[in-house]
Scaffold this motif. Structure first.
Motif, mmCIF file in Angstrom:
data_model
loop_
_atom_site.group_PDB
_atom_site.id
_atom_site.type_symbol
_atom_site.label_atom_id
_atom_site.label_comp_id
_atom_site.label_asym_id
_atom_site.label_seq_id
_atom_site.Cartn_x
_atom_site.Cartn_y
_atom_site.Cartn_z
ATOM 1 N N TYR B 183 0.984 -1.143 -0.072
ATOM 2 C CA TYR B 183 0.011 0.010 0.016
ATOM 3 C C TYR B 183 1.017 1.222 -0.001
ATOM 4 C CZ TYR B 183 -3.434 -3.326 1.470
ATOM 5 O OH TYR B 183 -4.437 -4.220 1.368
ATOM 6 N N CYS B 184 0.233 2.353 -0.764
ATOM 7 C CA CYS B 184 0.854 3.577 -0.586
ATOM 8 C C CYS B 184 -0.209 4.628 -1.261
ATOM 9 C CB CYS B 184 2.168 3.483 -1.362
ATOM 10 S SG CYS B 184 1.754 3.402 -3.178
ATOM 11 N N SER B 185 0.396 5.795 -1.123
ATOM 12 C CA SER B 185 -0.643 6.843 -1.791
ATOM 13 C C SER B 185 -0.244 7.311 -3.028
ATOM 14 C CB SER B 185 -0.597 7.977 -0.809
ATOM 15 O OG SER B 185 0.382 8.988 -1.006
ATOM 16 N N ASP B 186 -0.719 7.979 -3.778
ATOM 17 C CA ASP B 186 -0.171 8.295 -5.193
ATOM 18 C C ASP B 186 0.819 9.564 -5.049
ATOM 19 O OD1 ASP B 186 -1.913 10.493 -4.083
ATOM 20 O OD2 ASP B 186 -3.404 10.609 -5.482
ATOM 21 N N LYS B 212 -6.366 13.653 -1.886
ATOM 22 C CA LYS B 212 -6.778 15.005 -2.238
ATOM 23 C C LYS B 212 -6.310 15.899 -1.542
ATOM 24 C CE LYS B 212 -11.423 12.940 -0.777
ATOM 25 N NZ LYS B 212 -12.215 12.685 0.081
ATOM 26 N N GLY B 213 -6.282 17.237 -2.618
ATOM 27 C CA GLY B 213 -5.896 18.547 -2.286
ATOM 28 C C GLY B 213 -6.446 19.190 -0.859
ATOM 29 N N SER B 214 -7.902 18.801 -0.660
ATOM 30 C CA SER B 214 -8.465 19.284 0.624
ATOM 31 C C SER B 214 -7.729 18.823 1.731
ATOM 32 C CB SER B 214 -9.832 18.918 0.446
ATOM 33 O OG SER B 214 -10.180 17.522 0.335
ATOM 34 N N ASN B 215 -7.115 17.597 1.768
ATOM 35 C CA ASN B 215 -6.420 16.897 2.861
ATOM 36 C C ASN B 215 -4.972 17.177 2.594
ATOM 37 O OD1 ASN B 215 -6.112 15.334 5.066
ATOM 38 N ND2 ASN B 215 -6.123 13.430 4.032
ATOM 39 N N PHE B 216 -4.324 18.255 1.721
ATOM 40 C CA PHE B 216 -3.094 18.494 1.450
ATOM 41 C C PHE B 216 -2.302 17.226 0.884
ATOM 42 C CE2 PHE B 216 -4.103 21.670 4.795
ATOM 43 C CZ PHE B 216 -4.523 22.734 3.957
ATOM 44 N N PHE B 217 -2.856 16.394 0.464
ATOM 45 C CA PHE B 217 -2.310 14.950 -0.193
ATOM 46 C C PHE B 217 -1.650 14.086 0.644
ATOM 47 C CE2 PHE B 217 -2.209 18.956 -3.260
ATOM 48 C CZ PHE B 217 -2.903 18.283 -4.178
ATOM 49 N N ALA B 218 -2.294 14.117 2.036
ATOM 50 C CA ALA B 218 -2.121 13.162 2.728
ATOM 51 C C ALA B 218 -2.762 11.908 2.794
ATOM 52 C CB ALA B 218 -2.134 13.715 4.254
ATOM 53 N N LEU B 219 -2.210 10.752 2.961
ATOM 54 C CA LEU B 219 -2.989 9.518 2.791
ATOM 55 C C LEU B 219 -4.029 9.368 4.033
ATOM 56 C CD1 LEU B 219 -3.343 6.679 1.870
ATOM 57 C CD2 LEU B 219 -1.412 5.890 3.047
ATOM 58 N N SER B 220 -5.095 9.410 3.592
ATOM 59 C CA SER B 220 -6.263 8.956 4.715
ATOM 60 C C SER B 220 -6.291 7.652 5.426
ATOM 61 C CB SER B 220 -7.525 9.750 4.060
ATOM 62 O OG SER B 220 -8.619 8.772 4.181
ATOM 63 N N HIS B 221 -6.314 7.743 6.434
ATOM 64 C CA HIS B 221 -6.538 6.271 7.211
ATOM 65 C C HIS B 221 -7.810 5.697 6.775
ATOM 66 C CE1 HIS B 221 -8.565 8.592 9.900
ATOM 67 N NE2 HIS B 221 -8.975 7.646 10.658
ATOM 68 N N TYR B 460 17.603 27.027 -10.577
ATOM 69 C CA TYR B 460 16.897 25.697 -11.359
ATOM 70 C C TYR B 460 15.873 25.164 -10.208
ATOM 71 C CZ TYR B 460 16.691 20.803 -12.955
ATOM 72 O OH TYR B 460 16.254 19.734 -13.319
ATOM 73 N N MET B 461 14.575 25.115 -10.762
ATOM 74 C CA MET B 461 13.653 24.425 -10.048
ATOM 75 C C MET B 461 13.121 23.560 -10.836
ATOM 76 S SD MET B 461 11.620 27.931 -8.576
ATOM 77 C CE MET B 461 12.124 29.050 -9.606
ATOM 78 N N THR B 462 12.270 22.552 -10.354
ATOM 79 C CA THR B 462 11.577 21.513 -10.906
ATOM 80 C C THR B 462 10.003 21.558 -10.523
ATOM 81 O OG1 THR B 462 12.045 19.885 -9.122
ATOM 82 C CG2 THR B 462 13.428 19.791 -11.086
ATOM 83 N N HIS B 463 9.221 20.702 -11.277
ATOM 84 C CA HIS B 463 7.778 20.660 -10.951
ATOM 85 C C HIS B 463 7.229 19.493 -10.488
ATOM 86 C CE1 HIS B 463 8.004 17.852 -14.492
ATOM 87 N NE2 HIS B 463 6.677 17.660 -14.056
ATOM 88 N N CYS B 464 5.970 19.673 -10.049
ATOM 89 C CA CYS B 464 5.333 18.518 -9.768
ATOM 90 C C CYS B 464 3.892 18.427 -10.166
ATOM 91 C CB CYS B 464 5.219 18.054 -8.264
ATOM 92 S SG CYS B 464 4.140 19.478 -7.372
ATOM 93 N N GLU B 465 3.277 17.435 -10.242
ATOM 94 C CA GLU B 465 1.870 17.590 -10.558
ATOM 95 C C GLU B 465 0.935 17.027 -9.785
ATOM 96 O OE1 GLU B 465 1.476 17.056 -15.092
ATOM 97 O OE2 GLU B 465 -0.720 16.431 -14.561
ATOM 98 N N VAL B 466 -0.152 17.858 -9.297
ATOM 99 C CA VAL B 466 -1.123 17.494 -8.032
ATOM 100 C C VAL B 466 -2.425 17.859 -8.509
ATOM 101 C CG1 VAL B 466 0.313 17.188 -6.249
ATOM 102 C CG2 VAL B 466 -0.398 19.339 -6.694
ATOM 103 N N ASP B 467 -3.552 17.018 -8.342
ATOM 104 C CA ASP B 467 -4.731 17.197 -8.756
ATOM 105 C C ASP B 467 -4.613 17.715 -10.261
ATOM 106 O OD1 ASP B 467 -6.520 16.282 -6.873
ATOM 107 O OD2 ASP B 467 -6.685 18.187 -5.750
ATOM 108 N N GLY B 468 -4.086 17.385 -11.019
ATOM 109 C CA GLY B 468 -3.937 17.738 -12.551
ATOM 110 C C GLY B 468 -3.420 19.022 -12.734
ATOM 111 N N ALA B 469 -2.672 19.823 -11.791
ATOM 112 C CA ALA B 469 -2.062 21.019 -11.865
ATOM 113 C C ALA B 469 -0.529 21.007 -11.986
ATOM 114 C CB ALA B 469 -2.655 21.999 -10.867
ATOM 115 N N PHE B 470 -0.201 21.781 -12.945
ATOM 116 C CA PHE B 470 1.465 21.650 -12.910
ATOM 117 C C PHE B 470 1.895 22.736 -11.871
ATOM 118 C CE2 PHE B 470 5.340 23.301 -14.648
ATOM 119 C CZ PHE B 470 5.716 22.431 -15.177
#
Lengths: 508, 508
Positions: B183-186, B212-221, B460-470
């Motif tokens: 198990y893990c989160s996305d 979820k973004g509403s949970n600041f991307f933490a894995l919900s128990h 130099y910075m990099t990116h991530c993608e969360v909830d479809g947002a770059f």
């Protein structure tokens, strides 16, 4: 608090160079094998970390007082244990450069030079070893052969075993992992056993094929074939063979060509582990030991053993890196980039277990350039010569025997059974044993000899056991070893043997 | 040919220190992200190794001319990509010492100091992190808790996953490996996916639980529990959870205590990966992020990320190292010795994948002593402060938005959708897109901004993608970064944004 103040960096850097220069200068004064007792260090160091900064001077004082006594001196000229770890000036300054840049080269983009120098150096080394073209990078990075630097042979075996497993499972279904069989000889390095455990292949399908002294402990292709036949008859699926050129115990050489002929009929992945002896194969006179290498799937050797490259540096070549990458690739969003998308670059993260990797090729590149191919050969040949000298000395003393012919720079010897008398009640007999067969007694005498030599601190050798015999191994290859060290070491062995053979010892 | 001539060692060692001092002095002159094209280096270096030795001077000339342009400068003060790799003087000289000794510390005997210093340092660090006693070495080395230094988090995850797998299979039978679930989160690091592949757990049993973004991307128990319930209903066997404190994308914090409460009912091994954020937990104000750690089976963080220790150095603690050793031990004849037989020592070879290992604890020991606990906290807090500053600057510019609250020293931001106009045919509109929803367009504008900033070479910075947002990530933590660098970087972002937002760009 400036953890990278440049004046301080320079001051401490110089200081460390001076410290290490002194260390090497004095290395022969230390017992090669450390004499400390378990848990010695906890008595010397505080059990909690310091709240306030401490000076590098006081740290180095502790290194001198407390750490050095607990080191077994692998860099000592009188280190003959296991296999050598031959550091050098070039290997050391190469590491400095890599540590100074401190880049994390997981993919091409994260530091293009780290990836590109690695492919160049792996091709250089491939050419030095006269590897067939199928292992050399071409300009097409999507498939084909090429090389990678890993930490150790264990990793090389693990990575290739995963690839072999997955290729086979893609044919027979992943639910059949319990059918896969891994082959090796009883001389193969334990790295294979561990890798087999890790990848989930069942322990009962790990085939350890017996070798014979009469065959100098090489894996016989007939035994390999008959083992396979039995497995196939039982519905099992042969998967992976690890053949060895220069085994740990006695430098046995498995016959690559013959084994590959058998393996190809069963589509078995063949890996050749030449961890120690691979280095020597850059010399034409040793190259024949890897004849047939064009038929294997993968080949590795450790440049940190006998190639002047400081720890750790394992060189792995594969014939088809797309198979490796199929098993070891991940491509998370945060690493996505156009160069990887276009497959116009190599991303070495997909050739190894970890994601992160250092700029490892720097040290190997600097080693090869600093010494040049000619001198590297000289360096290796010099150790082989010293091993011949040592073997000659052993042969001249009739109390000893050479257990297997010396190959490369490893001499395997022991006190001969004929030199050991068993108690018959008279004066001239030395050993008293109860319910003990001669073989056990001979082993115990040799074990005592080895402990005695190692215990005096002037040299350090280790042992192996083949065909039930306890054998002393003298692996010559430390960078600092010169002929006079080898001669001194032999005299030492003789002295300790004389003392031991002149004593009456009771075994219970 | 003397590859360890002491005068030459000293001369080249000093020269390398000077070279690196100059490198750091000039590091801001180089583009942070390398600008070379794929295959640039093959055009600069010979395709075959040199036959004759070359001087270190000519090698360093090539490093300056050909290697440095191909380096992405992870040590630059304007490096904000991925996570930092915070080298330091102490980390560097610690590496020198380890490389100079060049010992191979696979077991206690092979260099007692290497093993013993590691146990001491792991206890020091454990105390700094206020880890519960169950992770600290006691005097009994047969079982109980303790720590080990590995290369990377990938290895920490792989080793613990193998242990968890084997423990479960010993209960349900090894033929049931197809039932094990991981198990893990996305948001979990791809290291887990790779480790799962390697150990032979089936890909379809690798559960990536959505956050979820509403949970600041933490894995919900709750999600964790419902996923488990479904698996159990389907006859599967929950095995391993990797929770994260400080995810790669946005520094999300999985709730350890809550997840462990769920996991314990199903006897699931819980590993906490705090690769980046673990360092900060030595500060009391951040320690709460690992509250509940007493309930997990294993915990790791990378000292090479944000703890001044040069690459590579991953610290792993396990609650019961006998489980780890059960899966990773081998004990071949050539390594047999009385101390290991008596189980009075630790043999770290049984805690890791490879057999060989460097004297890694030296550098961490020297880092902790050179800076002291107090200054290490200051160092971390200083980066956190700078991140707050940067976040404040972003918030002041209404064209931008902060995507998740800044934790530790990672700021996640982007150009706000409201700042981007879509073509309506008038003068004041900037973007023309065809068949394109707003989300895609906003992402592309932000991607262009990031490429534009990185392309100028000043940061130099990099990116991530969360909830479809770059999202653009600014990870502050390079050793050389000072507040003026952060301010300059923000100005740079603003300038590039102004230029971009003032332009009419067509997306196809």
């Amino acid at each position: 608090m400036n953890p990278l103040d440049l004046e301080e960096f320079k001051r401490q850097g110089y200081m460390m160079i001076d410290f290490l220069t002194d260390y090497y200068k004095n290395i022969e004064k230390y017992p090669v094998l450390s004499k400390v007792e378990p848990n010695y260090l906890a008595k010397k160091l505080p059990s909690s970390p310091p709240f306030q900064p401490e000076s590098i001077e006081s740290i180095l004082e502790d290194v001198q007082q407390h750490i050095i006594p607990g080191i077994t001196h692998w860099m000592s000229p009188n280190y003959y244990a296991y296999f050598p770890s031959s550091g050098s000036t070039a290997g050391f300054v190469g590491e400095m450069l890599s540590n100074g840049f401190n880049v994390v080269g997981f993919n091409w983009l994260s530091s293009p030079a780290a990836t590109e120098l690695e492919t160049i150096v792996m091709n250089w080394l491939g050419k030095m070893l006269n590897l067939p073209k199928c292992f050399i990078f071409s300009s097409n990075f999507e498939c084909g052969g090429g090389g990678v630097l890993l930490g150790t042979t264990c990793e090389a075996i693990l990575c290739t075993l995963v690839a072999a497993r997955d290729e086979k499972l893609s044919q027979i279904g992943k639910e059949n992992i319990g059918k896969l069989v891994v082959y090796c000889s009883d001389q193969t390095h334990s790295a294979l056993q561990k890798a087999t455990q890790i990848v989930g292949i069942h322990a009962q399908n790990f085939r350890v094929i017996k070798t014979k002294g009469s065959n100098f402990f090489a894996l016989s292709h007939e035994s390999f074939l008959s083992t396979i036949l039995l497995d196939v008859e039982n519905g099992l699926v042969p998967c992976y063979l690890c053949a060895t050129v220069g085994t740990t115990a006695t430098n046995a050489i498995d016959p690559i060509k013959l084994l590959c002929n058998v393996a190809k009929d069963y589509d078995i992945w063949v890996h050749v582990d030449a961890a120690y002896a691979g280095s020597a194969c850059i010399c034409p006179e040793f190259r024949h030991y890897i004849d047939g290498i064009e038929d294997v799937n993968s080949f590795s050797f450790n440049a940190h053993k006998w190639f002047l490259t400081n720890l750790a540096c394992c060189c792995l070549w594969v014939k088809d890196h797309s198979v490796l990458r199929k098993s070891l690739s991940t491509y998370p969003e945060f690493l996505q980039n156009i160069n990887s998308d276009l497959k116009e670059v190599i991303d070495y993260k997909d050739w190894q277990i970890p994601l992160s990797r250092k700029f490892n090729s720097l040290k190997l590149w600097i080693v090869i350039r600093s010494y040049g191919v000619e001198n590297l050969k000289k360096f290796l040949r010099n150790h082989v010569e010293m091993a011949k000298t040592f073997e000659g000395l052993v042969r001249k003393d009739e109390r000893f025997e050479i257990v297997v012919p010396t190959r490369f720079a490893l001499v395997c010897f022991r006190i001969s059974p004929s030199a050991i008398n068993i108690d018959n009640g008279s004066e001239g007999c030395y050993y008293i044993g109860k319910n003990m067969n001669d073989g056990y007694l001979v082993n115990e005498v040799n074990r005592k000899l080895l402990d005695s030599v190692n215990g005096c601190g002037k040299a350090y050798m280790t042992h192996c056991e083949v065909d039930g015999a306890f054998v002393i191994r003298c692996a010559i290859g430390s960078t600092l070893t010169e002929e006079h060290h080898v001669n001194m070491t032999w005299k030492l062995v003789q002295e300790h043997a004389s003392f031991l053979l002149g004593k009456k010892i009771e075994f219970r």
